[in-house]
Motif scaffolding. Structure first.
Motif, PDB file in Angstrom:
ATOM      1  N   PRO A 124     -90.814 -11.071 -16.175  1.00 38.49           N
ATOM      2  CA  PRO A 124     -91.532 -12.347 -16.344  1.00 38.49           C
ATOM      3  C   PRO A 124     -90.939 -13.233 -17.431  1.00 38.49           C
ATOM      4  CG  PRO A 124     -92.723 -10.580 -17.436  1.00 38.49           C
ATOM      5  CD  PRO A 124     -91.528  -9.940 -16.799  1.00 38.49           C
ATOM      6  N   THR A 125     -89.767 -12.879 -17.966  1.00 42.38           N
ATOM      7  CA  THR A 125     -89.185 -13.652 -19.070  1.00 42.38           C
ATOM      8  C   THR A 125     -88.119 -14.637 -18.610  1.00 42.38           C
ATOM      9  OG1 THR A 125     -87.328 -12.152 -19.588  1.00 42.38           O
ATOM     10  CG2 THR A 125     -89.500 -11.586 -20.496  1.00 42.38           C
ATOM     11  N   ASN A 126     -87.747 -14.611 -17.332  1.00 44.54           N
ATOM     12  CA  ASN A 126     -86.653 -15.449 -16.841  1.00 44.54           C
ATOM     13  C   ASN A 126     -87.200 -16.586 -15.976  1.00 44.54           C
ATOM     14  OD1 ASN A 126     -84.371 -16.618 -15.775  1.00 44.54           O
ATOM     15  ND2 ASN A 126     -83.506 -14.732 -14.953  1.00 44.54           N
ATOM     16  N   PRO A 127     -87.218 -17.824 -16.484  1.00 40.01           N
ATOM     17  CA  PRO A 127     -87.772 -18.946 -15.700  1.00 40.01           C
ATOM     18  C   PRO A 127     -86.911 -19.342 -14.514  1.00 40.01           C
ATOM     19  CG  PRO A 127     -86.777 -19.765 -17.716  1.00 40.01           C
ATOM     20  CD  PRO A 127     -86.727 -18.262 -17.803  1.00 40.01           C
ATOM     21  N   CYS A 132     -78.870  -3.462 -23.727  1.00 40.19           N
ATOM     22  CA  CYS A 132     -78.194  -4.736 -23.990  1.00 40.19           C
ATOM     23  C   CYS A 132     -77.405  -5.146 -22.759  1.00 40.19           C
ATOM     24  CB  CYS A 132     -77.224  -4.607 -25.168  1.00 40.19           C
ATOM     25  SG  CYS A 132     -78.003  -4.374 -26.766  1.00 40.19           S
ATOM     26  N   HIS A 133     -77.219  -6.435 -22.627  1.00 41.26           N
ATOM     27  CA  HIS A 133     -76.321  -6.956 -21.601  1.00 41.26           C
ATOM     28  C   HIS A 133     -75.706  -8.232 -22.150  1.00 41.26           C
ATOM     29  CE1 HIS A 133     -74.609  -7.140 -17.627  1.00 41.26           C
ATOM     30  NE2 HIS A 133     -74.986  -8.405 -17.509  1.00 41.26           N
ATOM     31  N   ARG A 151     -89.963  -7.426 -23.260  1.00 42.00           N
ATOM     32  CA  ARG A 151     -89.465  -8.365 -24.274  1.00 42.00           C
ATOM     33  C   ARG A 151     -87.978  -8.567 -24.060  1.00 42.00           C
ATOM     34  NH1 ARG A 151     -89.421  -8.299 -30.764  1.00 42.00           N
ATOM     35  NH2 ARG A 151     -88.668  -6.179 -30.529  1.00 42.00           N
ATOM     36  N   ARG A 152     -87.543  -9.812 -24.239  1.00 38.67           N
ATOM     37  CA  ARG A 152     -86.114 -10.130 -24.181  1.00 38.67           C
ATOM     38  C   ARG A 152     -85.768 -10.981 -25.388  1.00 38.67           C
ATOM     39  NH1 ARG A 152     -83.888 -14.606 -22.481  1.00 38.67           N
ATOM     40  NH2 ARG A 152     -85.738 -15.206 -21.288  1.00 38.67           N
ATOM     41  N   MET A 153     -84.653 -10.656 -26.030  1.00 41.35           N
ATOM     42  CA  MET A 153     -84.242 -11.373 -27.235  1.00 41.35           C
ATOM     43  C   MET A 153     -82.790 -11.810 -27.103  1.00 41.35           C
ATOM     44  SD  MET A 153     -86.019  -8.700 -29.858  1.00 41.35           S
ATOM     45  CE  MET A 153     -85.807  -7.382 -28.661  1.00 41.35           C
ATOM     46  N   VAL A 154     -82.485 -12.985 -27.651  1.00 41.99           N
ATOM     47  CA  VAL A 154     -81.116 -13.489 -27.677  1.00 41.99           C
ATOM     48  C   VAL A 154     -80.470 -13.033 -28.973  1.00 41.99           C
ATOM     49  CG1 VAL A 154     -79.653 -15.531 -27.642  1.00 41.99           C
ATOM     50  CG2 VAL A 154     -81.748 -15.480 -26.284  1.00 41.99           C
ATOM     51  N   LEU A 197     -80.804  -8.786 -25.379  1.00 37.76           N
ATOM     52  CA  LEU A 197     -81.380  -7.481 -25.705  1.00 37.76           C
ATOM     53  C   LEU A 197     -82.729  -7.364 -24.996  1.00 37.76           C
ATOM     54  CD1 LEU A 197     -81.348  -4.851 -27.455  1.00 37.76           C
ATOM     55  CD2 LEU A 197     -82.515  -6.180 -29.226  1.00 37.76           C
ATOM     56  N   TYR A 198     -82.930  -6.272 -24.250  1.00 40.04           N
ATOM     57  CA  TYR A 198     -84.136  -6.091 -23.444  1.00 40.04           C
ATOM     58  C   TYR A 198     -84.919  -4.865 -23.904  1.00 40.04           C
ATOM     59  CZ  TYR A 198     -82.007  -9.240 -19.952  1.00 40.04           C
ATOM     60  OH  TYR A 198     -81.442 -10.301 -19.303  1.00 40.04           O
TER      61      TYR A 198
END
Length: 736
Positions: free
Chosen positions: A181-184, A76-77, A93-96, A81-82
């Protein structure tokens, strides 16, 4: 035979190597040591660093974890959540999360995440049970808006700020892009650097890469819509549409997003620092019109949007574009404007005016009382009077002034009571959590607040709607059945549709229409025509979900009425505490106001003295001219204190003070409001909607407020023509 050897011998020889690599990876993962700091996650085997992942800097409590679950690392950060591969650290995967992560533990067959937040009576906690690659927190928007900037900060921190370090920055960003690859924002930052280096083709490819994001992260594209305008309006529109569709599919309600935080955070500033937007410039106007389209879909009722749409209307009128002017005019009149966070009922609409006029009237009463008392020493008793009459300054006032003073005090009490009613409702609205006014009613914080609110029909509808948006269909169904309203029937139909019972859903929607023929949710879900902006938005974004009947502006007002009816006393003496809390919330500082209770006791004492003077008058005659001249001089400085105003003196003084304060509020609020409440609840909209948009001409009564100083000149002329002349005449007739 030769063919067999050529085909199978290399395969057989490669098996041992494959086993060595696979087992080596497994053994390495078993010995993998994970260390997470505020800025980095490091994975080591023994003394050898296997990989690291750069995290955006953040302050606050350290994040829990990380966890090693087989070949997956979970960490987590803040509110993110990663899940990453243990071998390479590549983000899978990354989740808010709905709030900051406070605990992360392994729990077969996966792991458990604990989030909490809120304050006071609406603290909340949510425990999520997930597995690598499975499960979804279902978060629409987090309660901690700063966490939305984490992805942008990550890209900016990796790139650095040194222009001479461009090549190295591009290399670091490319490495991070392969790992995450999840951060535009990584690709967007690459595009900015490539354009600065003159590599426009490469920059456009980087923008295309940013827009090739997995659909799960489309909501992160919303914040890119405004900066992408500098590259391509088409790219900006594409990013916004994808992000908006994702939010709508997850339960976001644009009409309920009334706080200014939504456009401020998700759309950002349209004007660069020090470069104001000019409506007279065709390119800037095109950007502003695109901004308006985005705002209409994202948060049409948000604070500040009134002034934005009104400015566009004025610009269209100046250009003679009647069609555009007609489009923006109703939007400027309909949107919320400067009400704090959420719509409020009519009794609070002019609370700021009532508060400011009550304060102006109180100040005028005290000022006029002081000056008239000084002036009254120019009179003396024609006969012997008792000490309590001689010590009472009101005993020297004439009857008209005494009646005017008492009427002014009575009006002040009535206005204060009127202000207190609006203030109590504004206080209830301002105490609501941000998530409730962010189009996010299903957030745990919103639900905790509504559960702790006093019970009532409207509150129950809000609870049911929040439960529905949170996916708690059992609770929502139970509350809807208790209500039995057309809106409740329509939403019961939506629940039936989600459960696969289309026949029952259509029956419920028809029942809702039978009781409320213009209910947009039922019309849309039955495929019937409706002009509702919500239904039109669902069609345009092709949202494959039933439209819910959402709380209306009237429902918001009734919610606060129910809240105030059982929790708040509409006491005029509470006004200053609300002003202090509003100012503290917006600036971090308190207002140094005189204690209201002390001022109230002083007013009561003055009223008692005035009543004594009214019912026990004394016979007076002119005395010393010096006191009359002093009183006339002070009357020239304070309008209303002159004898010529008679019974309306306090009201004249209050009018001038109100206009003076309004002029100051008008300037400090960028033309949004003429009252203290409006100024405190407003923000610097020009930073986000364009520096040339908000103008003083948009404020009501701007003409009268702009020319308030004329009243000072008129008062001076009246004093010269009446008070000073009378003082000199009395001095000649009674020189003693």
């Amino acid at each position: 035979m030769d063919t067999w050897h050529k085909r199978w011998i290399p395969i057989l020889l490669g098996i041992p190597g494959f086993l060595v690599v696979a087992l080596g990876e497994t053994w390495a993962q078993e010995g993998l040591r994970l260390e997470q700091s505020d800025v980095e996650l490091r994975a080591s085997v023994g003394q050898q660093l296997r990989w690291s992942y750069r995290l955006p800097q953040r302050k606050g409590q350290p994040s829990p974890g990380p966890l090693l679950l087989g070949d997956t690392v979970v960490f987590c950060h803040g509110g993110q959540l990663y899940e990453a591969t243990a071998a390479t650290g590549t983000i899978q995967r990354r989740m808010v999360l709905p709030g900051a992560c406070t605990d992360l533990v392994a729990r077969a067959p996966g792991y458990e995440v604990r989030c909490q937040g809120g304050s006071g009576s609406y603290r909340w906690e949510r425990v999520l049970t997930l597995s690598p690659g499975q499960g979804d927190p279902g978060t629409v928007l987090p309660s901690e808006f700063p966490s939305l900037f984490a992805l942008k900060r990550q890209a900016e921190e990796v790139a650095g700020k040194n222009p001479a370090d461009r090549e190295s920055a591009l290399s670091r960003l490319e490495q991070l892009r392969k790992q995450d690859p999840t951060n535009p924002w990584i690709d967007f930052k690459r595009a900015e650097l490539l354009r600065a280096a003159g590599q426009e083709e490469e920059a456009q490819r980087a923008i295309a890469s940013a827009l090739s994001l997995d659909v799960r992260y489309d909501s992160d594209l919303l914040m890119l819509a405004t900066p992408l305008m500098a590259f391509s309006p088409e790219a900006s529109t594409q990013a916004f549409r994808r992000g908006m569709k994702r939010l709508l599919e997850r339960g976001y309600e644009p009409e309920l997003a009334t706080t200014a935080l939504i456009p401020m955070v998700l759309l950002g500033r349209i004007a660069e620092e020090g470069k104001p937007v000019d409506l007279g410039n065709d390119q800037d106007r095109a950007r502003l019109l695109l901004r308006a389209e985005l705002l209409l879909d994202l948060a049409p009722n948000s604070e500040g949007s009134t002034w934005f749409f009104a400015a566009l209307e004025q610009d269209a009128v100046r250009r003679g574009d009647r069609e555009q002017a007609a489009r923006w005019r109703p939007l400027a009149q309909r949107t919320v404007g400067t009400s704090p966070f959420v719509p409020t009922p009519p009794e609070s609409e002019h609370a700021g005016v009532w508060v400011q006029f009550a304060a102006a009237l109180a100040a005028a009463i005290l000022a006029c009382t002081l000056i008239k008392s000084i002036r009254s020493f120019s009179l003396r008793y024609a006969e012997e009077a008792p000490w309590w009459k001689r010590a009472n300054p009101f005993s020297r006032w004439d009857r008209r002034e005494l009646i005017g003073f008492l009427v002014a005090v009575a009006v002040m009490v009535g206005v204060s009571w009127k202000a207190a009613q609006g203030v109590a409702i504004l206080g209830a609205a301002a105490s609501a959590p941000t998530s409730l006014a962010s189009g996010n009613p299903g957030h745990p914080e919103s639900r905790a607040y509504l559960d702790a609110s006093p019970d009532g029909p409207t509150t129950r509808f809000f609870r049911a709607f929040a439960a529905h948006r949170a996916g708690d269909l059992e609770t929502a169904e139970r509350l809807y059945r208790q209500l039995g309203t057309p809106e409740a029937l329509a939403n019961l139909g939506a629940i039936a549709r989600v459960r696969g019972d289309l026949t029952k859903a259509q029956e419920l929607w028809k029942q809702a229409l039978g009781r409320k023929p213009d209910l947009d949710a039922a019309l849309h879900n039955l495929g019937q025509p409706t002009t509702s902006p919500r239904a039109e938005r669902f069609r345009r974004y092709q949202v494959d979900a039933p439209l819910l009947a959402a709380p209306s502006e009237q429902d918001w007002g009734q919610l606060w009425r129910e809240h105030v009816a059982t929790t708040t006393s509409t006491n005029p003496l509470h006004i200053s505490s609300l002003l202090d809390s509003l100012y503290a919330a917006s600036s971090g500082e308190g207002i140094r106001l005189a204690p209201v209770y002390t001022a109230t006791l002083v007013d009561l004492l003055l009223v008692g003295l005035a009543l004594l003077a009214l019912f026990f008058p004394g016979k007076l005659e002119p005395g010393k001219r010096a006191w009359a001249l002093v009183g006339a001089g002070l009357s020239a400085l304070v309008p209303g204190a002159s004898r010529i105003y008679g019974p309306v003196s306090c009201f004249v003084g209050a009018l001038v003070l109100f206009l003076m304060a309004g002029s100051q509020m008008l300037a400090s609020s960028e033309g949004q409001s003429v009252t203290l409440l409006g100024s405190l609840s407003g923000v610097n909209w020009s930073q986000y909607h364009g520096a040339a948009l908000v103008k003083p001409e948009l404020a009501s009564w701007h003409g009268a407020i702009r020319w308030w100083w004329v009243l000072l000149l008129v008062n001076l002329l009246l004093v010269l023509a009446f008070d000073l002349r009378q003082a000199f005449r009395e001095g000649r007739e009674h020189p003693g």
